[in-house]
Design a protein around this motif. Sequence first.
Motif, PDB file in Angstrom:
ATOM      1  N   SER A  55       0.719  -1.258   0.143  1.00 23.63           N
ATOM      2  CA  SER A  55      -0.206  -0.249   0.319  1.00 23.63           C
ATOM      3  C   SER A  55       0.673   1.284   0.285  1.00 23.63           C
ATOM      4  N   SER A  56       1.955   0.618  -0.042  1.00 27.04           N
ATOM      5  CA  SER A  56       2.863   2.685   0.323  1.00 27.04           C
ATOM      6  C   SER A  56       2.341   3.354   0.856  1.00 27.04           C
ATOM      7  N   SER A  57       2.771   2.588   2.517  1.00 28.01           N
ATOM      8  CA  SER A  57       1.589   3.457   3.262  1.00 28.01           C
ATOM      9  C   SER A  57       2.351   2.609   4.851  1.00 28.01           C
ATOM     10  N   ALA A  58       2.314   4.011   6.290  1.00 29.30           N
ATOM     11  CA  ALA A  58       3.372   3.302   7.209  1.00 29.30           C
ATOM     12  C   ALA A  58       1.299   2.786   7.787  1.00 29.30           C
ATOM     13  N   ILE A  59       1.472   2.044   9.176  1.00 28.09           N
ATOM     14  CA  ILE A  59       0.686   0.824   9.140  1.00 28.09           C
ATOM     15  C   ILE A  59       0.786   1.208  10.598  1.00 28.09           C
ATOM     16  N   SER A  60      -0.659   0.309  11.134  1.00 30.76           N
ATOM     17  CA  SER A  60       0.019   0.415  12.499  1.00 30.76           C
ATOM     18  C   SER A  60      -1.754   0.350  12.883  1.00 30.76           C
ATOM     19  N   LEU A  61      -1.636  -0.567  14.396  1.00 30.59           N
ATOM     20  CA  LEU A  61      -2.442  -1.141  15.009  1.00 30.59           C
ATOM     21  C   LEU A  61      -2.931  -0.468  16.049  1.00 30.59           C
ATOM     22  N   VAL A  62      -4.476   0.313  16.011  1.00 32.74           N
ATOM     23  CA  VAL A  62      -4.866   1.158  16.782  1.00 32.74           C
ATOM     24  C   VAL A  62      -5.723   1.105  17.614  1.00 32.74           C
ATOM     25  N   PRO A  63      -6.098   1.991  18.920  1.00 29.18           N
ATOM     26  CA  PRO A  63      -7.183   1.235  19.474  1.00 29.18           C
ATOM     27  C   PRO A  63      -8.491   1.868  19.203  1.00 29.18           C
ATOM     28  N   LYS A  64      -9.899   0.911  19.230  1.00 26.85           N
ATOM     29  CA  LYS A  64     -11.189   0.958  18.391  1.00 26.85           C
ATOM     30  C   LYS A  64     -11.058   2.855  18.859  1.00 26.85           C
ATOM     31  N   ASP A  65     -10.874   3.850  19.483  1.00 23.61           N
ATOM     32  CA  ASP A  65     -11.312   4.987  19.583  1.00 23.61           C
ATOM     33  C   ASP A  65     -10.755   5.843  19.746  1.00 23.61           C
ATOM     34  N   TYR A  66      -9.229   5.089  18.598  1.00 20.83           N
ATOM     35  CA  TYR A  66      -8.431   6.019  17.689  1.00 20.83           C
ATOM     36  C   TYR A  66      -8.896   7.298  16.946  1.00 20.83           C
ATOM     37  N   VAL A  67      -8.382   8.682  16.901  1.00 20.76           N
ATOM     38  CA  VAL A  67      -9.120   9.575  16.297  1.00 20.76           C
ATOM     39  C   VAL A  67      -7.833  10.306  15.579  1.00 20.76           C
ATOM     40  N   THR A  68      -7.775  10.248  14.242  1.00 17.54           N
ATOM     41  CA  THR A  68      -7.144  10.583  13.404  1.00 17.54           C
ATOM     42  C   THR A  68      -6.565  12.165  13.592  1.00 17.54           C
ATOM     43  N   SER A  69      -5.561  12.400  13.220  1.00 23.69           N
ATOM     44  CA  SER A  69      -5.315  14.040  13.431  1.00 23.69           C
ATOM     45  C   SER A  69      -5.242  14.222  12.028  1.00 23.69           C
ATOM     46  N   ASN A  70      -5.844  16.150  12.427  1.00 26.50           N
ATOM     47  CA  ASN A  70      -6.234  16.799  10.971  1.00 26.50           C
ATOM     48  C   ASN A  70      -4.735  17.256  10.586  1.00 26.50           C
ATOM     49  N   ALA A  71      -3.968  16.688  10.629  1.00 22.00           N
ATOM     50  CA  ALA A  71      -2.355  17.078   9.912  1.00 22.00           C
ATOM     51  C   ALA A  71      -2.256  16.731   8.412  1.00 22.00           C
ATOM     52  N   ARG A  72      -1.375  18.759   7.511  1.00 28.35           N
ATOM     53  CA  ARG A  72      -2.344  18.180   6.316  1.00 28.35           C
ATOM     54  C   ARG A  72      -1.279  17.897   5.541  1.00 28.35           C
ATOM     55  N   ASN A  73      -0.012  17.006   5.855  1.00 28.30           N
ATOM     56  CA  ASN A  73       1.499  16.635   5.225  1.00 28.30           C
ATOM     57  C   ASN A  73       0.748  15.327   5.259  1.00 28.30           C
ATOM     58  N   SER A  74       0.432  14.670   5.740  1.00 31.10           N
ATOM     59  CA  SER A  74      -0.277  13.216   5.602  1.00 31.10           C
ATOM     60  C   SER A  74      -1.812  13.403   5.262  1.00 31.10           C
ATOM     61  N   ILE A  75      -1.947  12.084   4.619  1.00 27.49           N
ATOM     62  CA  ILE A  75      -3.540  11.298   4.379  1.00 27.49           C
ATOM     63  C   ILE A  75      -3.785  10.054   5.333  1.00 27.49           C
ATOM     64  N   ASN A  76      -5.619  10.002   6.436  1.00 27.52           N
ATOM     65  CA  ASN A  76      -4.981   8.854   6.669  1.00 27.52           C
ATOM     66  C   ASN A  76      -6.836   8.144   6.902  1.00 27.52           C
ATOM     67  N   VAL A  77      -6.071   7.077   6.516  1.00 24.16           N
ATOM     68  CA  VAL A  77      -7.870   5.793   6.743  1.00 24.16           C
ATOM     69  C   VAL A  77      -7.806   4.893   8.059  1.00 24.16           C
ATOM     70  N   ASN A  78      -9.051   4.967   8.560  1.00 19.68           N
ATOM     71  CA  ASN A  78      -8.469   3.804   9.717  1.00 19.68           C
ATOM     72  C   ASN A  78     -10.134   2.962   9.077  1.00 19.68           C
ATOM     73  N   LEU A  79      -9.386   1.684   9.115  1.00 23.80           N
ATOM     74  CA  LEU A  79     -10.148   0.726   9.148  1.00 23.80           C
ATOM     75  C   LEU A  79     -10.186  -0.136  10.048  1.00 23.80           C
ATOM     76  N   ASN A  80     -12.480  -0.358  10.690  1.00 24.46           N
ATOM     77  CA  ASN A  80     -12.361  -1.184  11.440  1.00 24.46           C
ATOM     78  C   ASN A  80     -12.071  -2.674  11.713  1.00 24.46           C
ATOM     79  N   LEU A  81     -11.692  -3.414  13.229  1.00 28.60           N
ATOM     80  CA  LEU A  81     -11.553  -4.193  12.395  1.00 28.60           C
ATOM     81  C   LEU A  81     -12.754  -4.972  13.694  1.00 28.60           C
ATOM     82  N   LYS A  82     -13.782  -6.079  13.354  1.00 30.92           N
ATOM     83  CA  LYS A  82     -14.915  -6.282  13.868  1.00 30.92           C
ATOM     84  C   LYS A  82     -14.353  -7.460  14.508  1.00 30.92           C
ATOM     85  N   ASP A  83     -15.259  -8.537  15.641  1.00 31.62           N
ATOM     86  CA  ASP A  83     -15.304  -9.560  15.671  1.00 31.62           C
ATOM     87  C   ASP A  83     -16.395 -10.338  15.165  1.00 31.62           C
ATOM     88  N   TRP A  84     -16.844 -11.864  15.683  1.00 35.11           N
ATOM     89  CA  TRP A  84     -17.713 -12.316  14.993  1.00 35.11           C
ATOM     90  C   TRP A  84     -19.238 -11.798  14.837  1.00 35.11           C
TER      91      TRP A  84
END
Length: 276
Positions: A197-226
Motif C-alpha cells: 500500500s506504500s503506507s505506514a501502518i499500525s494497529l490502534v485502539p477502537k477509539d483512536y482519532v486521526t489527527s488533522n495534519a495536512r502533510n499526510s492522509i490517513n485511513v482507519n479501517l475497523n477490525l470487527k469480531d464475529w
Amino acid sequence: MRLLANLNTYYRLLLLIIGTSTLFFLLYLFLYFYTLKQEKEVYIAASTEYTKEVGSIFQLNSKTHLASIVDVTFWDELVTFVQTRNNTWYKDYIEGEFSTYEVDYIGVFDLERKKISSTSSPKFRTTDFIPKAAFEQLHQTKLIRFYKRVPEGMIEIFGATIHPSDDPKKNKYQPSGYFFMARLMDKGFIENLEKISSSAISLVPKDYVTSNARNSINVNLNLKDWAGKTIAKIHFERAFNLNFDNTKKILGIIIIATIFNLLIYLYYYRRWSTNH
C-alpha cells in the motif's frame, strides 16, 4: 469629479496610493482564500481516493485466504476425515501442506464444536480461542471472517463449513464439520501490507482519532469480531506533499513588501507635502 478637481496634486497622489493599495489587498485576499479552497479540495479528493485504495488493498489481502478455505472445504476426503478422524490423512494432506496456506493456525472441528485436529506455527500457542457463538453463525452463513485479540496479538480468523465436492455452493447438504484458519497480524503482516500500500501502518485502539495534519492522509479501517463489533482499528498513513504552503509563503512575502512600500510612499508623501 468636482471634488477631485479641487484637490491639489499631493492629495490626488495620496488617493491614488490608497486606492491602488486597497485594490491590491482585495486581490491578495481573493488569491489567498482561493488557494485555501483549492488546497482543501485537493486534500479531500486525495483522501477519498486513498480511502478507496486502502479498502480494496485490505480486502484483496484476505481474498487468497478466503479462496483457499472455500476450496478446501468442499472436499470429499475432508468430509471422510471428520467421520473417521484418520490422523495419518490429516498429517499428510493438511498439516503437510500447512505452509502453503500462509496462516498461523488450522483447526478442524466436528458439528459438536469439538476439535478433531489442529496445527499451529511456532509463534502461535493459543488454543480454544474461537467463540462458541461464532460456530453458530458459521453454521448459518457457511463462511465467516472476523478478528480477535489473543495473547500473541491481533489475529484474523477465517471459517467455513465442510461439504462434499458435489456441493460447491454448500446449499445441498448440511455441514459435516467446521474448518478454521487464523493468521497473526504481526510485524511481518504489517510490513507486507505497508509494501503493498506504500503506507505506514499500525494497529490502534477502537477509539483512536486521526489527527488533522495536512502533510499526510490517513485511513482507519475497523477490525470487527464475529458479532460485528469493532474491537480495534488498523491505521494507514501516507505522506501528502501536494500542498500550497509555498504559494501562501509567496503571497505573504508580497503582502509584506506591499505594506512596506506603502509606508515608504506615505513617509515621502508627508515630507514632500511639508516642504511645499
